[in-house]
Design a protein around this motif. Structure first.
Motif, PDB file in Angstrom:
ATOM      1  N   ALA A 121       0.833  -1.219   0.000  1.00  0.00           N
ATOM      2  CA  ALA A 121       0.000   0.000   0.000  1.00  0.00           C
ATOM      3  C   ALA A 121       0.857   1.254   0.000  1.00  0.00           C
ATOM      4  CB  ALA A 121      -0.963   0.000   1.172  1.00  0.00           C
ATOM      5  N   ASN A 122       1.783   1.320  -0.949  1.00  0.00           N
ATOM      6  CA  ASN A 122       2.690   2.460  -1.097  1.00  0.00           C
ATOM      7  C   ASN A 122       2.660   2.843  -2.571  1.00  0.00           C
ATOM      8  OD1 ASN A 122       5.004   4.170  -1.220  1.00  0.00           O
ATOM      9  ND2 ASN A 122       5.841   3.150   0.591  1.00  0.00           N
ATOM     10  N   HIS A 123       1.979   3.944  -2.903  1.00  0.00           N
ATOM     11  CA  HIS A 123       1.609   4.217  -4.292  1.00  0.00           C
ATOM     12  C   HIS A 123       2.045   5.585  -4.798  1.00  0.00           C
ATOM     13  CE1 HIS A 123      -2.014   1.324  -3.497  1.00  0.00           C
ATOM     14  NE2 HIS A 123      -0.881   0.683  -3.658  1.00  0.00           N
ATOM     15  N   PHE A 124       2.184   5.662  -6.091  1.00  0.00           N
ATOM     16  CA  PHE A 124       2.454   6.909  -6.828  1.00  0.00           C
ATOM     17  C   PHE A 124       1.303   7.141  -7.797  1.00  0.00           C
ATOM     18  CE2 PHE A 124       3.650   8.481 -11.004  1.00  0.00           C
ATOM     19  CZ  PHE A 124       4.306   9.669 -10.731  1.00  0.00           C
ATOM     20  N   TYR A 125       0.924   8.411  -7.968  1.00  0.00           N
ATOM     21  CA  TYR A 125      -0.092   8.751  -8.967  1.00  0.00           C
ATOM     22  C   TYR A 125       0.275  10.060  -9.649  1.00  0.00           C
ATOM     23  CZ  TYR A 125      -2.982   5.864  -5.794  1.00  0.00           C
ATOM     24  OH  TYR A 125      -3.477   4.870  -4.983  1.00  0.00           O
ATOM     25  N   THR A 126      -0.118  10.188 -10.892  1.00  0.00           N
ATOM     26  CA  THR A 126      -0.150  11.514 -11.479  1.00  0.00           C
ATOM     27  C   THR A 126      -1.496  12.138 -11.113  1.00  0.00           C
ATOM     28  OG1 THR A 126      -1.137  10.777 -13.569  1.00  0.00           O
ATOM     29  CG2 THR A 126       1.287  10.766 -13.429  1.00  0.00           C
ATOM     30  N   THR A 127      -1.515  13.450 -11.011  1.00  0.00           N
ATOM     31  CA  THR A 127      -2.769  14.131 -10.712  1.00  0.00           C
ATOM     32  C   THR A 127      -3.792  13.858 -11.814  1.00  0.00           C
ATOM     33  OG1 THR A 127      -1.562  15.860  -9.530  1.00  0.00           O
ATOM     34  CG2 THR A 127      -3.812  16.372 -10.190  1.00  0.00           C
ATOM     35  N   SER A 128      -3.327  13.778 -13.055  1.00  0.00           N
ATOM     36  CA  SER A 128      -4.232  13.496 -14.174  1.00  0.00           C
ATOM     37  C   SER A 128      -4.902  12.143 -14.006  1.00  0.00           C
ATOM     38  CB  SER A 128      -3.468  13.543 -15.502  1.00  0.00           C
ATOM     39  OG  SER A 128      -2.954  14.826 -15.737  1.00  0.00           O
ATOM     40  N   PHE A 129      -4.154  11.156 -13.521  1.00  0.00           N
ATOM     41  CA  PHE A 129      -4.742   9.838 -13.309  1.00  0.00           C
ATOM     42  C   PHE A 129      -5.804   9.897 -12.221  1.00  0.00           C
ATOM     43  CE2 PHE A 129      -4.815   5.700 -11.130  1.00  0.00           C
ATOM     44  CZ  PHE A 129      -5.206   4.898 -12.188  1.00  0.00           C
ATOM     45  N   LEU A 130      -5.528  10.594 -11.134  1.00  0.00           N
ATOM     46  CA  LEU A 130      -6.513  10.705 -10.052  1.00  0.00           C
ATOM     47  C   LEU A 130      -7.794  11.365 -10.551  1.00  0.00           C
ATOM     48  CD1 LEU A 130      -4.264  11.751  -7.039  1.00  0.00           C
ATOM     49  CD2 LEU A 130      -5.316   9.531  -7.447  1.00  0.00           C
ATOM     50  N   GLU A 131      -7.656  12.311 -11.457  1.00  0.00           N
ATOM     51  CA  GLU A 131      -8.832  12.983 -12.000  1.00  0.00           C
ATOM     52  C   GLU A 131      -9.649  12.064 -12.901  1.00  0.00           C
ATOM     53  OE1 GLU A 131      -7.272  17.627 -12.073  1.00  0.00           O
ATOM     54  OE2 GLU A 131      -6.860  16.327 -13.791  1.00  0.00           O
ATOM     55  N   SER A 132      -9.030  11.005 -13.392  1.00  0.00           N
ATOM     56  CA  SER A 132      -9.730  10.087 -14.296  1.00  0.00           C
ATOM     57  C   SER A 132     -10.415   8.942 -13.567  1.00  0.00           C
ATOM     58  CB  SER A 132      -8.734   9.511 -15.314  1.00  0.00           C
ATOM     59  OG  SER A 132      -7.853   8.573 -14.701  1.00  0.00           O
ATOM     60  N   VAL A 133     -10.183   8.811 -12.260  1.00  0.00           N
ATOM     61  CA  VAL A 133     -10.682   7.643 -11.520  1.00  0.00           C
ATOM     62  C   VAL A 133     -12.209   7.611 -11.462  1.00  0.00           C
ATOM     63  CG1 VAL A 133     -10.772   6.555  -9.238  1.00  0.00           C
ATOM     64  CG2 VAL A 133      -8.584   7.331 -10.165  1.00  0.00           C
ATOM     65  N   GLU A 134     -12.858   8.758 -11.417  1.00  0.00           N
ATOM     66  CA  GLU A 134     -14.314   8.776 -11.297  1.00  0.00           C
ATOM     67  C   GLU A 134     -14.965   7.959 -12.403  1.00  0.00           C
ATOM     68  OE1 GLU A 134     -18.006  11.933 -10.665  1.00  0.00           O
ATOM     69  OE2 GLU A 134     -16.019  12.667 -11.270  1.00  0.00           O
ATOM     70  N   ALA A 135     -14.419   8.016 -13.608  1.00  0.00           N
ATOM     71  CA  ALA A 135     -14.985   7.261 -14.721  1.00  0.00           C
ATOM     72  C   ALA A 135     -14.790   5.755 -14.547  1.00  0.00           C
ATOM     73  CB  ALA A 135     -14.356   7.723 -16.032  1.00  0.00           C
ATOM     74  N   MET A 136     -13.807   5.351 -13.741  1.00  0.00           N
ATOM     75  CA  MET A 136     -13.525   3.930 -13.542  1.00  0.00           C
ATOM     76  C   MET A 136     -14.397   3.316 -12.449  1.00  0.00           C
ATOM     77  SD  MET A 136      -9.400   4.290 -13.201  1.00  0.00           S
ATOM     78  CE  MET A 136      -8.459   5.385 -14.256  1.00  0.00           C
ATOM     79  N   GLU A 137     -14.828   4.135 -11.497  1.00  0.00           N
ATOM     80  CA  GLU A 137     -15.444   3.603 -10.286  1.00  0.00           C
ATOM     81  C   GLU A 137     -16.685   2.767 -10.556  1.00  0.00           C
ATOM     82  OE1 GLU A 137     -14.002   6.776  -6.853  1.00  0.00           O
ATOM     83  OE2 GLU A 137     -15.837   7.190  -7.997  1.00  0.00           O
ATOM     84  N   ARG A 138     -17.429   3.095 -11.581  1.00  0.00           N
ATOM     85  CA  ARG A 138     -18.630   2.318 -11.887  1.00  0.00           C
ATOM     86  C   ARG A 138     -18.282   0.900 -12.354  1.00  0.00           C
ATOM     87  NH1 ARG A 138     -23.281   5.313 -12.155  1.00  0.00           N
ATOM     88  NH2 ARG A 138     -23.022   7.582 -12.131  1.00  0.00           N
ATOM     89  N   LYS A 139     -17.040   0.702 -12.790  1.00  0.00           N
ATOM     90  CA  LYS A 139     -16.632  -0.608 -13.293  1.00  0.00           C
ATOM     91  C   LYS A 139     -15.928  -1.440 -12.219  1.00  0.00           C
ATOM     92  CE  LYS A 139     -15.820   1.414 -17.878  1.00  0.00           C
ATOM     93  NZ  LYS A 139     -14.803   1.676 -18.930  1.00  0.00           N
ATOM     94  N   MET A 140     -15.618  -0.831 -11.097  1.00  0.00           N
ATOM     95  CA  MET A 140     -14.883  -1.551 -10.058  1.00  0.00           C
ATOM     96  C   MET A 140     -15.792  -2.522  -9.313  1.00  0.00           C
ATOM     97  SD  MET A 140     -12.513   1.417  -8.347  1.00  0.00           S
ATOM     98  CE  MET A 140     -11.455   2.475  -9.347  1.00  0.00           C
TER      99      MET A 140
END
Length: 282
Positions: free
Chosen positions: A128-147
């Motif tokens: 549980a030690n992670h790196f993200y780009t801010t752009s990726f974090l902004e794209s997560v909302e579109a993924m959540e319905r598929k999780m």
């Protein structure tokens, strides 16, 4: 399930709820969220880690730099799993997608499978030690319905509807649906995975004091052992049984300790600066 005769019980939605929380306004009087604040400050890269790991390297330049150099949208640190039965999820691929496979989901055959050099085939233990780009974090909302949600069976405090008295179960009496922080991994094609030394970067705190493992005592032991290695590598000697804590203000990962070369620590204590060695060394 009710928490009282007039209110529905609620509970956290797993650490995967982090992503929705980043989008949520910080208060009712402002549309500002953590994500919009990051964007306004032109922060492009994020390091996130599990709060119960005392050995974490906050904003580790090696990890962050590795992810940036590989143009990764997300990254994860792992430690090497050496025992098939260790209760830890492993980073692997399910088909073409990155995934953390929980130990309960890994068959005995897969858990014990080894490569030609004798190592476990599935050995990348997730910490549980992670790196993200801010752009990726902004794209997560579109993924959540598929999780896919994970089922967590819990001891959920509730109420006796006949008497109105609170009920505190001693065994799991219900279930809740959770998302995990690594559930975003299957939705990126550019995940960077960096293996690190367990002794240097992972000492989880999971259990109560006095437990056999992953407790306050083991966290303290592992932290002091790391700092002991730093001092020895810098040329100091430390008497048997002596514990020396090195403050984070003095060094990040053992660098800048040249002033201890040739010194012998004979008393336990806290090392805050070169001038702070008085009483600890002879």
């Amino acid at each position: 399930m009710l928490s009282s005769t007039s209110s529905v019980g609620v509970a956290p939605d797993g650490n995967g709820g982090l992503y929705a929380a980043l989008r949520r306004p910080l208060n009712a009087n402002s549309p500002t969220s953590v994500l919009t604040d990051l964007r306004d400050r032109n922060i492009q890269y994020i390091h996130a880690y599990c709060v119960d790991n005392c050995l974490v390297k906050v904003a580790d330049p090696v990890f962050v730099g590795c992810c940036i150099a590989r143009h990764a949208a997300a990254g994860a640190k792992v430690v090497r799993k050496t025992v098939p039965t260790e209760s830890v999820g492993v980073l692997a691929k399910k088909g073409d997608a990155f995934s953390v496979v929980e130990y309960s989901e890994l068959s005995k055959e897969k858990a014990e499978q080894r490569t030609s050099d004798g190592q476990l085939a599935f050995r990348a233990a997730n910490i549980a030690n992670h790196f993200y780009t801010t752009s990726f974090l902004e794209s997560v909302e579109a993924m959540e319905r598929k999780m896919a949600f994970h089922i967590a069976r819990k001891k959920i405090p509730t109420v006796d509807l006949t008497t109105g008295e609170p009920v505190k179960p001693t065994e799991p009496n219900g279930m809740k649906l959770e998302l995990f922080v690594f559930d975003v991994f299957p939705f990126t094609r550019s995940l960077c995975v960096l293996e690190v030394d367990r002794a240097e970067e992972f000492s989880p705190l999971k259990n109560a004091p006095g437990s056999k493992a992953d407790c306050p005592e083991t966290s303290r032991k592992d932290l002091l052992a790391q700092q002991r290695r730093w001092l020895l590598n810098a040329g100091a000697t430390i008497a048997e049984g002596v514990e020396v804590e090195v403050t984070p203000a003095l060094t990040y990962a053992g660098e800048g300790l040249d002033f201890v070369k040739g010194k012998s620590f004979v008393k336990s204590g806290v090392l805050t600066a070169e001038a702070g060695m008085e009483g600890l060394v002879q």
